[in-house]
Design an enzyme around this catalytic site. Structure first.
Site, PDB file in Angstrom:
ATOM      1  N   GLU A 157       0.824  -1.203   0.000  1.00 18.97           N
ATOM      2  CA  GLU A 157       0.000   0.000   0.000  1.00 18.97           C
ATOM      3  C   GLU A 157       0.863   1.259   0.000  1.00 18.97           C
ATOM      4  O   GLU A 157       1.832   1.372   0.747  1.00 18.97           O
ATOM      5  CB  GLU A 157      -0.934   0.033   1.209  1.00 18.97           C
ATOM      6  CG  GLU A 157      -1.886   1.221   1.182  1.00 18.97           C
ATOM      7  CD  GLU A 157      -2.948   1.192   2.262  1.00 18.97           C
ATOM      8  OE1 GLU A 157      -3.853   2.038   2.214  1.00 18.97           O
ATOM      9  OE2 GLU A 157      -2.860   0.316   3.145  1.00 18.97           O
ATOM     10  N   GLU A 163       2.531   8.898   7.409  1.00 18.69           N
ATOM     11  CA  GLU A 163       2.616   7.506   7.850  1.00 18.69           C
ATOM     12  C   GLU A 163       3.881   6.801   7.366  1.00 18.69           C
ATOM     13  O   GLU A 163       4.250   5.766   7.919  1.00 18.69           O
ATOM     14  CB  GLU A 163       1.361   6.743   7.397  1.00 18.69           C
ATOM     15  CG  GLU A 163       0.097   7.297   8.050  1.00 18.69           C
ATOM     16  CD  GLU A 163      -1.173   6.601   7.605  1.00 18.69           C
ATOM     17  OE1 GLU A 163      -1.093   5.696   6.748  1.00 18.69           O
ATOM     18  OE2 GLU A 163      -2.250   6.955   8.107  1.00 18.69           O
ATOM     19  N   THR A 191      -7.546   5.897  -2.182  1.00 19.47           N
ATOM     20  CA  THR A 191      -7.928   7.270  -2.516  1.00 19.47           C
ATOM     21  C   THR A 191      -7.801   8.223  -1.333  1.00 19.47           C
ATOM     22  O   THR A 191      -7.618   9.428  -1.534  1.00 19.47           O
ATOM     23  CB  THR A 191      -9.363   7.322  -3.075  1.00 19.47           C
ATOM     24  OG1 THR A 191     -10.275   6.770  -2.120  1.00 19.47           O
ATOM     25  CG2 THR A 191      -9.467   6.553  -4.375  1.00 19.47           C
ATOM     26  N   PHE A 192      -7.895   7.717  -0.090  1.00 20.87           N
ATOM     27  CA  PHE A 192      -7.673   8.582   1.073  1.00 20.87           C
ATOM     28  C   PHE A 192      -6.254   9.145   1.045  1.00 20.87           C
ATOM     29  O   PHE A 192      -6.036  10.349   1.183  1.00 20.87           O
ATOM     30  CB  PHE A 192      -7.911   7.815   2.376  1.00 20.87           C
ATOM     31  CG  PHE A 192      -7.401   8.536   3.593  1.00 20.87           C
ATOM     32  CD1 PHE A 192      -8.112   9.592   4.139  1.00 20.87           C
ATOM     33  CD2 PHE A 192      -6.195   8.171   4.182  1.00 20.87           C
ATOM     34  CE1 PHE A 192      -7.634  10.269   5.248  1.00 20.87           C
ATOM     35  CE2 PHE A 192      -5.706   8.848   5.292  1.00 20.87           C
ATOM     36  CZ  PHE A 192      -6.433   9.915   5.838  1.00 20.87           C
ATOM     37  N   HIS A 193      -5.281   8.282   0.865  1.00 15.58           N
ATOM     38  CA  HIS A 193      -3.890   8.728   0.823  1.00 15.58           C
ATOM     39  C   HIS A 193      -3.615   9.538  -0.441  1.00 15.58           C
ATOM     40  O   HIS A 193      -2.874  10.531  -0.410  1.00 15.58           O
ATOM     41  CB  HIS A 193      -2.952   7.522   0.878  1.00 15.58           C
ATOM     42  CG  HIS A 193      -3.099   6.712   2.126  1.00 15.58           C
ATOM     43  ND1 HIS A 193      -2.769   7.188   3.366  1.00 15.58           N
ATOM     44  CD2 HIS A 193      -3.557   5.447   2.316  1.00 15.58           C
ATOM     45  CE1 HIS A 193      -2.998   6.255   4.280  1.00 15.58           C
ATOM     46  NE2 HIS A 193      -3.491   5.198   3.665  1.00 15.58           N
ATOM     47  N   ARG A 222     -12.562   9.795   6.282  1.00 14.78           N
ATOM     48  CA  ARG A 222     -12.569   8.401   6.736  1.00 14.78           C
ATOM     49  C   ARG A 222     -13.963   7.843   6.962  1.00 14.78           C
ATOM     50  O   ARG A 222     -14.117   6.771   7.530  1.00 14.78           O
ATOM     51  CB  ARG A 222     -11.755   8.237   8.022  1.00 14.78           C
ATOM     52  CG  ARG A 222     -10.257   8.459   7.870  1.00 14.78           C
ATOM     53  CD  ARG A 222      -9.630   7.401   6.980  1.00 14.78           C
ATOM     54  NE  ARG A 222      -8.243   7.134   7.364  1.00 14.78           N
ATOM     55  CZ  ARG A 222      -7.442   6.285   6.718  1.00 14.78           C
ATOM     56  NH1 ARG A 222      -7.902   5.641   5.655  1.00 14.78           N
ATOM     57  NH2 ARG A 222      -6.214   6.067   7.098  1.00 14.78           N
ATOM     58  N   GLU A 251     -12.860   1.128   2.689  1.00 10.93           N
ATOM     59  CA  GLU A 251     -12.242   1.314   3.997  1.00 10.93           C
ATOM     60  C   GLU A 251     -12.788   2.576   4.644  1.00 10.93           C
ATOM     61  O   GLU A 251     -12.894   3.628   4.000  1.00 10.93           O
ATOM     62  CB  GLU A 251     -10.722   1.419   3.858  1.00 10.93           C
ATOM     63  CG  GLU A 251      -9.992   1.504   5.188  1.00 10.93           C
ATOM     64  CD  GLU A 251      -8.486   1.517   5.006  1.00 10.93           C
ATOM     65  OE1 GLU A 251      -7.850   0.478   5.267  1.00 10.93           O
ATOM     66  OE2 GLU A 251      -7.952   2.574   4.590  1.00 10.93           O
TER      67      GLU A 251
END
Length: 309
Positions: A157, A163, A191-193, A222, A251
Site C-alpha cells: 500500500e 505515515e 484514494t484517502f492517501h 474516513r 475502507e
C-alpha cells in the site's frame, strides 16, 4: 437503491473488517462477517494477525460458511525485523515475518496479501535513504515471487507522508516495483492517501495501471464514501474506463469501532460514521454509480436490456 447483479458480477469488492469491528476476536468477528456478507461483499480485509496466535482452521471455517474470501494484511516492519535495514539479519527477520503472513493467507484460503511490507508504519522522522528503499524493494520482491508460487498475490500500500517517508505516490510505487526485480509484486492504491499526495488521482491510477491490483476507496474524512471531498464515483468511472479490472476495497474508520491503540495510531479521534451497515451499503451504491456511468457499465446495461428474455 440496491446494488444490481451486474455490478456484483463485474466488480470484485472487499470490505475492511474494521468498518464493523475493532478486531478479529471470536466475540466480534462472526457478527461482523455476517454483516459484510449481507451487505453484498465477496471479500473481507482482515486486520494484521499474528500467524502464530491465529487459529487458521477456525477462522477459515467462519469465512467459508459466509461465502467470504479473506485478504490478509502484513503490518509494518519493526525494530529487529525490517526489510529496509542495512543489517542483513534484520532484513532476513523482516522477510521471514512477511513469509509467515503468506503462510497464514494460504491456510485461510486467501489469494491476496496487502499491507505495508517495505518498512515501519508510523510518523516518519525524516526522509528514507534511497539505499533503504532499494533494500526493501529487493526483499519484498523476493517474497512476492515466493507468494506467487503459492497462489498468493502480494501488494503493497502507498501511504501518505504522515505515515511513511519511503513512498507516497503512484510514481514512487512504480519505481519500487521496478527496483524489486519481481514480475509478481503489485500495487495497492488508496484514494484517502492519494487525496493528500496526488495532484490528479485518476492520472495516478492510470500511471500505476500495469501493476495495480487493489484500488481502495476511502473518503477524505474516513467516513461514508458519498460524503467528502473525494469524488469516489467519478474515480471508479475513470478507472473502469481506463482499463482497471483488479479488485476494489472499501475502507472507513470510526473511533468506536477501533481499539484505542489502533485508533490512536491511525489518528482517528472522532466518529466519522455511527452505522456500519449504512456505510457499507452506501459504499456499494457509490461504486455502482461510478460503474454505471462508465462506458463499460453503460454498454453492459444496454446488452442486458436487449438480451432475450
Amino acid at each position: 437503491m440496491t446494488v444490481d447483479s451486474q455490478v456484483r458480477m463485474a466488480l470484485d469488492v472487499a470490505c475492511h473488517i474494521n468498518v464493523f469491528a475493532r478486531d478479529a476476536s471470536a466475540e466480534l468477528l462472526p457478527a461482523a462477517l455476517d454483516a459484510i456478507a449481507e451487505a453484498g461483499y465477496s471479500r473481507v480485509v482482515l486486520p494484521p494477525l499474528g500467524p502464530a496466535t491465529t487459529d487458521a482452521t477456525a477462522l477459515a471455517r467462519l469465512l467459508s460458511d459466509r461465502g467470504l474470501t479473506p485478504i490478509t494484511i502484513a503490518g509494518g516492519q519493526s525494530a529487529g525485523a525490517d526489510v529496509s535495514s542495512a543489517d542483513a539479519e534484520e532484513r532476513a527477520a523482516g522477510a521471514a515475518m512477511l513469509r509467515s503472513v503468506v503462510d497464514l493467507t494460504v491456510a485461510l484460503g486467501g489469494d491476496q496479501m496487502n499491507g505495508v511490507p517495505y518498512g515501519p508504519f508510523g510518523p516518519p522522522t525524516g526522509p528514507t535513504p534511497p539505499a533503504a528503499v532499494e533494500r526493501a524493494a529487493r526483499e519484498v520482491g523476493a517474497v512476492a515471487d515466493d507468494a506467487h508460487e503459492r497462489g498468493v498475490a502480494m501488494t503493497f500500500e502507498v501511504l501518505n507522508r504522515y505515515e511513511t517517508s519511503l513512498m507516497n505516490t503512484a510514481a514512487q510505487a512504480m519505481a519500487f516495483v521496478e527496483a524489486s526485480g519481481s514480475e509478481h509484486l503489485r500495487i495497492h492504491l488508496d484514494t484517502f492517501h492519494m487525496a493528500i499526495e496526488e495532484a490528479d488521482i485518476s492520472g495516478a491510477i492510470r500511471l500505476a495501471l500495469p501493476k495495480l491490483a487493489y484500488l481502495e476507496l476511502g473518503q477524505s474524512g474516513r467516513g461514508a464514501l458519498s460524503a467528502g471531498v473525494v469524488d469516489v464515483a467519478d474515480i471508479v468511472r475513470c478507472a473502469v474506463d481506463d482499463g482497471y479490472r483488479g479488485r476494489w476495497g472499501v475502507e472507513a474508520f470510526s473511533r468506536s469501532t477501533l481499539s484505542e491503540p489502533v485508533a490512536d495510531m491511525l489518528a482517528i479521534w472522532r466518529e466519522p460514521y455511527d452505522d456500519a451497515r449504512v456505510l457499507a451499503e452506501d459504499a456499494l451504491q457509490v461504486i455502482q454509480r461510478g460503474w454505471s456511468a462508465s462506458t463499460v457499465g453503460r454498454r453492459a446495461q444496454r446488452l442486458s436490456r436487449n438480451a432475450p428474455a
